[in-house]
Scaffold this active site. Sequence first.
Site, mmCIF file in Angstrom:
data_model
loop_
_atom_site.group_PDB
_atom_site.id
_atom_site.type_symbol
_atom_site.label_atom_id
_atom_site.label_comp_id
_atom_site.label_asym_id
_atom_site.label_seq_id
_atom_site.Cartn_x
_atom_site.Cartn_y
_atom_site.Cartn_z
ATOM 1 N NE ARG A 164 23.180 -6.609 1.094
ATOM 2 C CZ ARG A 164 23.988 -5.702 1.408
ATOM 3 N NH1 ARG A 164 24.036 -4.379 0.679
ATOM 4 N NH2 ARG A 164 25.107 -6.247 1.932
ATOM 5 C CE1 TYR B 97 -2.933 -8.110 1.855
ATOM 6 C CE2 TYR B 97 -0.967 -7.101 2.552
ATOM 7 C CZ TYR B 97 -1.575 -7.982 2.260
ATOM 8 O OH TYR B 97 -0.889 -9.262 2.653
ATOM 9 C CG ASP C 128 -1.618 -2.451 -3.040
ATOM 10 O OD1 ASP C 128 -1.477 -3.112 -3.920
ATOM 11 O OD2 ASP C 128 -1.576 -2.970 -1.854
ATOM 12 C CE LYS D 122 -1.388 -11.623 -2.780
ATOM 13 N NZ LYS D 122 -1.715 -10.506 -2.073
HETATM 14 C C1 LIG Z 1 -0.931 -9.492 -1.060
HETATM 15 C C2 LIG Z 1 -1.099 -8.150 -0.986
HETATM 16 C C3 LIG Z 1 -0.239 -7.296 -0.440
HETATM 17 C C4 LIG Z 1 1.163 -7.831 -0.161
HETATM 18 O O1 LIG Z 1 1.835 -8.816 -0.767
HETATM 19 P P1 LIG Z 1 2.848 -9.916 -0.407
HETATM 20 O O2 LIG Z 1 3.753 -10.437 -1.258
HETATM 21 O O3 LIG Z 1 2.161 -11.137 0.188
HETATM 22 O O4 LIG Z 1 3.755 -9.321 0.848
HETATM 23 C C5 LIG Z 1 -0.128 -5.900 -0.714
HETATM 24 N N1 LIG Z 1 -1.486 -5.450 -1.383
HETATM 25 C C6 LIG Z 1 -2.352 -5.975 -1.592
HETATM 26 C C7 LIG Z 1 -3.546 -5.417 -2.250
HETATM 27 C C8 LIG Z 1 -2.278 -7.516 -1.766
HETATM 28 O O5 LIG Z 1 -3.308 -8.278 -1.870
#
Ligand SMILES: *Cc1c(COP(=O)(O)O)cnc(C)c1O
Length: 416
Positions: free
Chosen positions: A75, A128, A200, A225
């Site tokens: 972990r 988000y 983010d 992404k």
């Molecule tokens: C998709 C996304 C997230 C979350 O990511 P996950 O891997 O789906 O939990 C956070 N911020 C943005 C801008 C996103 O597009």
Amino acid sequence: MASSSGGKRPGSNPGADKSRAWRDRTKLTHAGNTPFENHGIVNPPVYHASTVLYETVEELRRKEKAPFDYVTYGRTGTPTSWAFENAVAALEEADRAIAMPSGLGAIAGALYAFLKAGDHVLMTDTAYFPTRKLCDNQLAKVGIETTYYDPMIGADIEKLIQPNTRVIYMESPGSHTFEVQDVPAIAAVAKARGIVTMIDNTWASPLFFKPLRHGVDLSLHAATKYIVGHSDVMMGIIAMKEEHFMTVKSQVHGMGYSVGPDDCYLALRGLRTMSARLAQHQQTALRLADWLQKRPEVERVLHPALSGTPGHEFFKRDFAGSSGLFSVILKPCSDTQLTAMLDGMRLFGMGYSWGGYESLIIPSNIAQARTATRWKADGPMLRLHAGLEDPDDLIADLEAGFARLRSNLTGESAAE
Ligand SMILES: *Cc1c(COP(=O)(O)O)cnc(C)c1O
């Protein structure tokens, strides 16, 4: 592997990491890999590990003193997760990065690391949507208060700071509406007050925006992404300076977060080709945005690289490029018209994600996702992700979609 160093995390001594001096595309290609610790094999081995054995009591005691810098238990991390983390840290110009099981997990882990009951967080109104839900539900439940702020607030964020404000959270450009924030101005205000900043950075990827260079403490990604890039893995990552590492790592370790080795391997494999993919995403998105701007069905295109999008001047000042995700506001039309357009798309898939190799289109209704600002548009909004298909085929798909929209003008039937 790495038996000569007793299983110590490579690159954990920032001063010794030669990848720091490399340019981004070189980092993307080589950072995190240590082939000569593994028979010369280019990619890191995928360690499936829970139990880790110690040969002597002395070794056990030594490694337990620094569990996050050695292989001590599945972990806490393995050379597979370290390879991915070190590569992202190098790209973010950070000392450390921590892989998380999802992007939202990275956001939650980072927020919880710095917040406790009675604290206050300033959250951008364009966050988000699940980040917003996290604040309104999970953080509120443990007595952490959130104030949403206008993403264009800049240095005036100072006026919203309370004695208990611990975190200022940014997302730039904003989700769905793509406002670009004055990140350095907000970071400077926070720094002067000893407030932690996080952002983010998923849209720009570590290639097109460097939050730490602009004074931000933590850069967060949905690696799901662009980093993974192939629509097949959930992964998140938190990048930061050494001074914040133990705060974040002990929090997320304490909460039991851990990432699987196969997913880390795929995320690192995705990262290796990210510059080539993003160059194409960027080019195709700009081409589509330009084409859409000229269409009679379109009211406005929301893309940070286009003048007229709020914060475009900060985009030009701070970003090295744009990615493949943007929105368009259509002229008012009926739901039947919109449905006829979207139901018939052949290349653009409808799905709640982006950053993979494929194009996506989704209707977005963000009016209820804003509280500090008021979102007003007469027509419906669509969010598009420009994939790696030939842009001419994508334009043909959109053009056919607009033809369906127009032919349903009377709203009688959605059928073609
Ligand atoms: C998709 C996304 C997230 C979350 O990511 P996950 O891997 O789906 O939990 C956070 N911020 C943005 C801008 C996103 O597009």
